[in-house]
Structures are given as C-alpha cells and as structure tokens.
Design an enzyme around this catalytic site. Structure first.
Site, PDB file in Angstrom:
ATOM      1  N   ASP A   1      -2.545   1.898 -11.034  1.00 55.86           N
ATOM      2  CA  ASP A   1      -3.687   2.523 -11.297  1.00 55.86           C
ATOM      3  C   ASP A   1      -4.527   2.107 -12.373  1.00 55.86           C
ATOM      4  O   ASP A   1      -4.373   1.231 -12.952  1.00 55.86           O
ATOM      5  CB  ASP A   1      -3.282   4.020 -11.773  1.00 55.86           C
ATOM      6  CG  ASP A   1      -4.025   5.098 -11.164  1.00 55.86           C
ATOM      7  OD1 ASP A   1      -5.328   5.016 -11.274  1.00 55.86           O
ATOM      8  OD2 ASP A   1      -3.242   6.097 -10.597  1.00 55.86           O
TER       9      ASP A   1
ATOM     10  N   CYS B   1      -5.846  14.782  -1.121  1.00 54.56           N
ATOM     11  CA  CYS B   1      -5.358  15.993  -1.219  1.00 54.56           C
ATOM     12  C   CYS B   1      -6.539  17.076  -0.910  1.00 54.56           C
ATOM     13  O   CYS B   1      -6.847  18.045  -1.819  1.00 54.56           O
ATOM     14  CB  CYS B   1      -4.675  16.538  -2.639  1.00 54.56           C
ATOM     15  SG  CYS B   1      -5.615  15.914  -4.220  1.00 54.56           S
TER      16      CYS B   1
END
Length: 450
Positions: free
Chosen positions: A288, A386
């Site tokens: 990340d 999402c």
C-alpha cells in the site's frame, strides 16, 4: 453529563469534524478514545446519534426547513449540528424524553456562545415536537426522485444515476439497505483452525454468532462491547471482513506455492485470506501507498501470525520493474467512490461529485495498467471495487479488455450457486446492497493470454 463531559456537546463536535471533511468512523473512534472513561451507555448514545444524524441528514434537513424560517444551509455550523442531532433524537430515539432533547439543545447553544439564538432553537424544536406527525413528505407518485431522496436521505445526484443504471425497484432496495443496521461481518479462519471451533469459541464468550451468507466460514457477530474484547479476534482466529471481500479470494483461487501481489492491500483482509487459502505456502506481497496503511496490514499479519504474508510500502501507480511478469495472481482492489459501503460510511453520499468519479477512473486505469505488467503468462488478475458505479466497474473492465492481452474467465464453479448468473459465467459479478446479502461490490477475473 458524565464526568464533566456533555455527551450532546461531544456529538456536536464530532459532527462538525465530519462536516469539515473527516471520515465518520475515524471522528467517532478518536473522540471515544479520548474519553475512554465514558460509561458504556454514554458511548452508545454518542455513536448512535452521530451515525443516525449523518445517515438521515437529508430527511432531517427537510424537517427543519419545513418548520424553520432560517434554512439549514443558512444556519451557523454549531447551531446546524445542534438542531440536526436534536431532530434525530426526536424522530428516531423513543427512549429520550422530548423535553430533555429541547432543553439540552437550548443549553448547548448558550454554552457555545449563542445566547441570542436560544429562543430560535427552542421555538423550532418545540414546533417540530408538536407538528412532526403532520409533516407531509414528497409524493412518490408525483416526484419519485424527491421522494426517494427525502425518504432514504440520499442526494438526488446519486438517485438519478442509479435509476438510470438499475431501475426504480433495485434502487429503492439499495436505499433501504443502506439504512438497515447489520451485525459485524467476520471471516473465521479455515487454516490452521476450523470455522466450527472458532464460532463455538465466540459463543462460549457470550457473543451472538449468526451464520453469514454464501460462505460456510463467514459469520455475523453481535452482543459484545468492542472487537478488542473478543477473544477470537485477539488470538487471530477471525478477521473483520465483509462477505463480498471474502469472495475475492474464492474467485482468485490461489494454489499452494503461488506468488500473489495485492496492490492496494490495507487493512490486509484479502491478503491474509489468500495466505490462509495457501495454508502458509507461497508468498503474498501486501502493498500500500503509505507507512500508516502498511502498519495496519502488519498489525493484522502479526495478530494472525500469517507467515506467508509480507507488507511493503509501495505506490500502485508506479512501475516496479522487479515484479514484471512474476505474479501468479495480482489483486487490484482499487480506490473507488465507495458507493457500495454507504451503509457503513454515510458521509460518502454527501461528498459524491462527477469530477471525483472522473478522477478516480483515471487512477483506477493507471493501477490496472501497472497490475497487468506484473501478471505472468497465463496468470490471473482480479479487479475489484466496493462501489456500484458502472463507470468504475463494467466500463473499466471493457477498457481493460480492449487494451491489454487478457480475457475474462468465468468462475461459477468457485462461488455458491445462488450467486451464479450470466455475468459470473463470463467472468464478473456486481453485488448490490439489498439485492445481495453483502455490501455493494464488483469483482472481475481476467486471465493473461500470453
């Protein structure tokens, strides 16, 4: 008021922080961490009023504008949040006396320096107490968009989008689901434990455990004060994760010994699930963009003692030459608009703009381009979000297929029968809240041709 802390003032401060741009779950968590001595009842009150006021903000503003000569957008920020949270209590919290709501709002306005506005606050709130039941909401037959916006507290911009994409029936099902409270979803580890023993362990601690949808190791838990007080969590036997996210690893179908790259991994749920499915063989590179996010991943790796998952600070938009054509599986769960999780993060709906979505699509395509470069010959790329935005999902999928040497790969044999459809046979799945028993989520599976 407990221990010198006025809970309604704390609510007001949290709502102001969210209005200024903070994420709701972070603002609430930080405030409750600061006042750890607050009794359980007060903590629950603060959480519910903050979350509820935010969830029903458009409806609350409609009520206030119906009874106040000063519209909500013209109110001072402090007064606006005092009034909003008061209306939420009056409409949705039967256990709170109406007189207490009005009196405490007036006192709070005075305490924050708005002595001259006490009559205004008192007058509007007491009028709402008297007239609330007589308020007429927009008519569904006369103005469907306005009705849906006020009834379910959703901006008209998003409703217009979803009506075009999904039609009125599915749109209303999604809107209802966003306002439905649900237990916490967790993944019980299947390695080195069994879901049955993990669930029984939680039940022995007095936790309510319900079977989750679609997957035998998914469950929903309630009846506990805080996740850090759940023994199974502390001992690394469960991971907080929605079922939609768990399906990513099922569809990716990693094998023992695979090399997996998860490009946008924080907080690490999918990476850890992939590691478990490989039973500690192989390697999962959980990457990340910031040290803060990687620290979150490492915290979960350590808690679960996952020996085949490693976390790294790496920017998914920057090419990593050492990873070129190396990975059996690449996960690209990219930053997105988050419309599928509005039920958990309601502030998302108030910050939605077409410009933000356009910028996100550019970012998503940049990450997809990098992801493609890391997949070995005949390897797999999983693209997921999402959100329920077609621009970020199906349109990105088609752009990718048109520009890179990949093909969609069906995955019906990897998912439960009730999720199978024409699209899953082709290689993608759009889950919608209220229609499916999950968050809104999109998954596409690509196989490299050469």
């Amino acid at each position: 008021m407990m221990n010198g802390i006025n809970t309604r003032e704390l609510v007001m401060e949290i709502l102001l922080e969210i209005e200024e741009g903070e994420h709701s779950h972070i603002a609430i968590r930080n405030a409750l961490s600061k006042y750890q001595f607050l009794p359980k009842q007060d903590r629950a009150f603060v959480t519910r009023v903050c979350e509820g006021t935010l969830e029903y903000q458009i409806q609350i503003d409609y009520i206030l504008d119906s009874f106040s000569k000063v519209t909500v957008d013209k109110m001072k920020p402090v007064i606006r949040q005092i009034m909003r949270s008061a209306v939420y209590q009056l409409k949705y919290m039967d256990g709170v006396p109406e007189s207490a709501v009005c009196n405490e709002a007036v006192k709070l306005a005075q305490r924050k320096g708005f002595y001259n506005l006490k009559p205004f606050v008192n007058g509007v709130l007491r009028t709402i107490v008297r007239e609330m039941d007589n308020l007429v909401l927009p008519s569904k037959e006369e103005n469907l968009i306005k009705y849906l916006s006020v009834q379910y507290s959703m901006p008209e911009y998003l409703i217009n989008r979803w009506l075009d994409d999904y039609g009125p029936e599915k749109t209303e099902m999604m809107l209802k689901d966003f306002l439905t409270e649900k237990p916490m979803s967790v993944r019980c580890r299947t390695y080195p434990y069994t879901p049955e023993t993990v669930m029984e362990n939680m039940r022995s601690q007095g936790i309510t455990v319900e079977a989750g949808p679609y997957l035998p190791y998914a469950c929903r838990i309630s009846g506990f004060n805080h996740i850090l007080m759940v023994d199974a969590f502390l001992k690394g036997k469960i991971q907080v994760q929605d079922v939609s996210s768990m399906l990513v690893s099922e569809i990716a179908n990693p094998q023992k010994g695979d090399y997996v790259i998860d490009l946008c991994a924080a907080p690490g749920g999918k990476s850890l699930h992939m590691g478990d499915k490989m039973e500690s063989f192989g390697t999962v590179d959980a990457r990340d963009v910031s040290r803060y996010k990687v620290d979150m991943i490492e915290e979960n790796i350590n808690r679960l003692n996952s020996i085949n998952v490693q976390a790294k600070v790496m920017d998914a938009t920057v090419f990593d030459v050492e990873s070129e054509c190396k990975a059996d599986i690449v996960l690209a769960d990219v930053p997105c608009s988050g419309y599928g999780v509005i039920g958990k993060k309601p502030e998302i709906k108030y910050r939605a703009t077409a410009q933000k979505e356009e910028e996100l699509v550019i970012l998503q395509r940049t990450i997809l381009k990098r992801a493609a470069e890391y997949v070995k010959s005949r390897g797999v790329l999983i693209y997921s979000t999402c959100t329920i935005s077609k621009e970020e999902n199906e349109e990105n999928m088609m752009w990718f297929l048109n520009n890179f040497p990949f093909k969609l790969e069906g995955f019906d044999e990897l998912i439960p029968e009730e999720l199978r459809s024409e699209t899953t046979a082709l290689g993608y799945l759009q889950m919608l809240p209220g229609v499916h028993k999950t968050d809104g989520f999109f998954i596409a599976k690509f196989r490299r041709k050469v």
